[in-house]
Design an enzyme around this catalytic site. Structure first.
Site, PDB file in Angstrom:
ATOM      1  N   GLY A   1       0.830  -1.193   0.000  1.00 36.92           N
ATOM      2  CA  GLY A   1       0.000   0.000   0.000  1.00 36.92           C
ATOM      3  C   GLY A   1       0.871   1.252   0.000  1.00 36.92           C
ATOM      4  O   GLY A   1       1.993   1.228   0.509  1.00 36.92           O
TER       5      GLY A   1
ATOM      6  N   HIS B   1      -2.347   7.794   6.761  1.00 34.87           N
ATOM      7  CA  HIS B   1      -1.350   8.645   6.093  1.00 34.87           C
ATOM      8  C   HIS B   1      -1.974   9.953   5.617  1.00 34.87           C
ATOM      9  O   HIS B   1      -1.329  10.994   5.631  1.00 34.87           O
ATOM     10  CB  HIS B   1      -0.736   7.924   4.885  1.00 34.87           C
ATOM     11  CG  HIS B   1       0.356   6.955   5.231  1.00 34.87           C
ATOM     12  ND1 HIS B   1       1.530   7.344   5.846  1.00 34.87           N
ATOM     13  CD2 HIS B   1       0.469   5.615   5.037  1.00 34.87           C
ATOM     14  CE1 HIS B   1       2.307   6.285   6.011  1.00 34.87           C
ATOM     15  NE2 HIS B   1       1.692   5.215   5.542  1.00 34.87           N
TER      16      HIS B   1
ATOM     17  N   CYS C   1       5.756  -0.220   7.250  1.00 30.86           N
ATOM     18  CA  CYS C   1       5.406   0.925   6.415  1.00 30.86           C
ATOM     19  C   CYS C   1       6.608   1.292   5.572  1.00 30.86           C
ATOM     20  O   CYS C   1       7.728   1.319   6.078  1.00 30.86           O
ATOM     21  CB  CYS C   1       4.994   2.093   7.311  1.00 30.86           C
ATOM     22  SG  CYS C   1       4.558   3.580   6.405  1.00 30.86           S
ATOM     23  N   LEU C   2       6.372   1.593   4.299  1.00 31.87           N
ATOM     24  CA  LEU C   2       7.487   1.965   3.421  1.00 31.87           C
ATOM     25  C   LEU C   2       8.161   3.253   3.894  1.00 31.87           C
ATOM     26  O   LEU C   2       9.318   3.490   3.578  1.00 31.87           O
ATOM     27  CB  LEU C   2       6.992   2.125   1.975  1.00 31.87           C
ATOM     28  CG  LEU C   2       6.523   0.828   1.293  1.00 31.87           C
ATOM     29  CD1 LEU C   2       5.955   1.132  -0.087  1.00 31.87           C
ATOM     30  CD2 LEU C   2       7.660  -0.177   1.178  1.00 31.87           C
TER      31      LEU C   2
ATOM     32  N   HIS D   1      -4.598   1.722   7.602  1.00 29.99           N
ATOM     33  CA  HIS D   1      -3.211   2.192   7.704  1.00 29.99           C
ATOM     34  C   HIS D   1      -2.955   3.294   6.666  1.00 29.99           C
ATOM     35  O   HIS D   1      -2.418   4.355   6.988  1.00 29.99           O
ATOM     36  CB  HIS D   1      -2.252   1.003   7.490  1.00 29.99           C
ATOM     37  CG  HIS D   1      -0.807   1.375   7.374  1.00 29.99           C
ATOM     38  ND1 HIS D   1       0.141   0.934   8.275  1.00 29.99           N
ATOM     39  CD2 HIS D   1      -0.127   2.132   6.472  1.00 29.99           C
ATOM     40  CE1 HIS D   1       1.322   1.417   7.930  1.00 29.99           C
ATOM     41  NE2 HIS D   1       1.191   2.141   6.837  1.00 29.99           N
ATOM     42  N   GLU D   2      -3.379   3.034   5.422  1.00 27.26           N
ATOM     43  CA  GLU D   2      -3.141   4.008   4.351  1.00 27.26           C
ATOM     44  C   GLU D   2      -3.950   5.288   4.575  1.00 27.26           C
ATOM     45  O   GLU D   2      -3.471   6.383   4.317  1.00 27.26           O
ATOM     46  CB  GLU D   2      -3.478   3.412   2.977  1.00 27.26           C
ATOM     47  CG  GLU D   2      -2.645   2.202   2.575  1.00 27.26           C
ATOM     48  CD  GLU D   2      -1.156   2.416   2.709  1.00 27.26           C
ATOM     49  OE1 GLU D   2      -0.690   3.555   2.537  1.00 27.26           O
ATOM     50  OE2 GLU D   2      -0.456   1.435   3.024  1.00 27.26           O
TER      51      GLU D   2
ATOM     52  N   GLN E   1       3.339   9.901   0.738  1.00 31.31           N
ATOM     53  CA  GLN E   1       4.614   9.188   0.913  1.00 31.31           C
ATOM     54  C   GLN E   1       5.596   9.484  -0.229  1.00 31.31           C
ATOM     55  O   GLN E   1       6.783   9.225  -0.101  1.00 31.31           O
ATOM     56  CB  GLN E   1       4.369   7.674   1.038  1.00 31.31           C
ATOM     57  CG  GLN E   1       3.648   7.307   2.326  1.00 31.31           C
ATOM     58  CD  GLN E   1       3.419   5.805   2.422  1.00 31.31           C
ATOM     59  OE1 GLN E   1       2.419   5.300   1.930  1.00 31.31           O
ATOM     60  NE2 GLN E   1       4.344   5.093   3.038  1.00 31.31           N
TER      61      GLN E   1
HETATM   62 ZN    ZN Z   1       2.464   3.317   5.618  1.00 32.09          ZN
END
Ligand code: ZN
Length: 174
Positions: free
Chosen positions: A46, A140, A94-95, A136-137, A51
């Site tokens: 995701g 962000h 998380c990235l 989660h996304e 991000q």
């Molecule tokens: Zn994330």
């Protein structure tokens, strides 16, 4: 389509609240294409636009396990309509928080209203990993990271580690 640089914590950009998209136009579709490329290249499931530094309420996801068959999902302006009282716990990563994982408790099911890649209004009933991933996304979009749910101590330890990593990246070894 292009692979973009993923912003990592600590970075104030990740704390911005993203703005709704007025209309899903070609530029948003190009953004979603780039986000998907970036996510696949980083082996994530995701990614939110912020991000890669774009404060728009746009998310891409692909939770399919099959490496040969991609199943991309696109969410523009997602809103959670219903949340389950029941919670489930997943180990999240998380990235933007590279190499760090922690268990996070979230509602086990949710209903999300959003616009798809073509600007069509859709409703998704999500549970399991899908429900966790979308929540989660969506965090962000509000400038929230999964480490915000951890204890102060744990969170500060992770941020310290990541800061160290960043400083090391700048170091030139000859
Ligand atoms: Zn994330």
């Amino acid at each position: 389509m292009a692979v973009k640089t993923i912003i990592t914590e600590p970075n104030k950009i990740l704390r911005q609240v993203s703005k709704p998209v007025a209309m899903v136009s070609e530029s948003e579709q190009k953004l979603m294409d780039d986000m998907l490329d970036t996510m696949y290249a980083a082996k994530g499931i995701g990614l939110a636009a912020i991000q890669i530094g774009i404060p728009k309420r746009v998310i891409v996801m692909d939770i399919s396990k099959d490496q040969d068959k991609n199943e991309p999902m696109y969410f523009v302006n997602p809103i959670i309509k219903n949340k389950n009282i029941e919670k489930s716990i997943y180990e999240e990563g998380c990235l933007s928080v590279p190499g760090q994982f922690a268990e996070v408790e979230r509602p086990s099911k949710c209903e999300v209203e959003y616009l798809d890649y073509h600007g069509q209004k859709k409703i998704l009933k999500a549970e399991g990993l899908l429900a966790t991933c979308i929540q989660h996304e969506m965090d962000h979009l509000e400038g929230i990271l999964f480490i915000d749910y951890l204890s102060k101590l744990k969170k500060s330890m992770i941020i310290k580690k990541l800061s160290k990593l960043k400083n090391n990246e700048d170091r030139v070894v000859l």
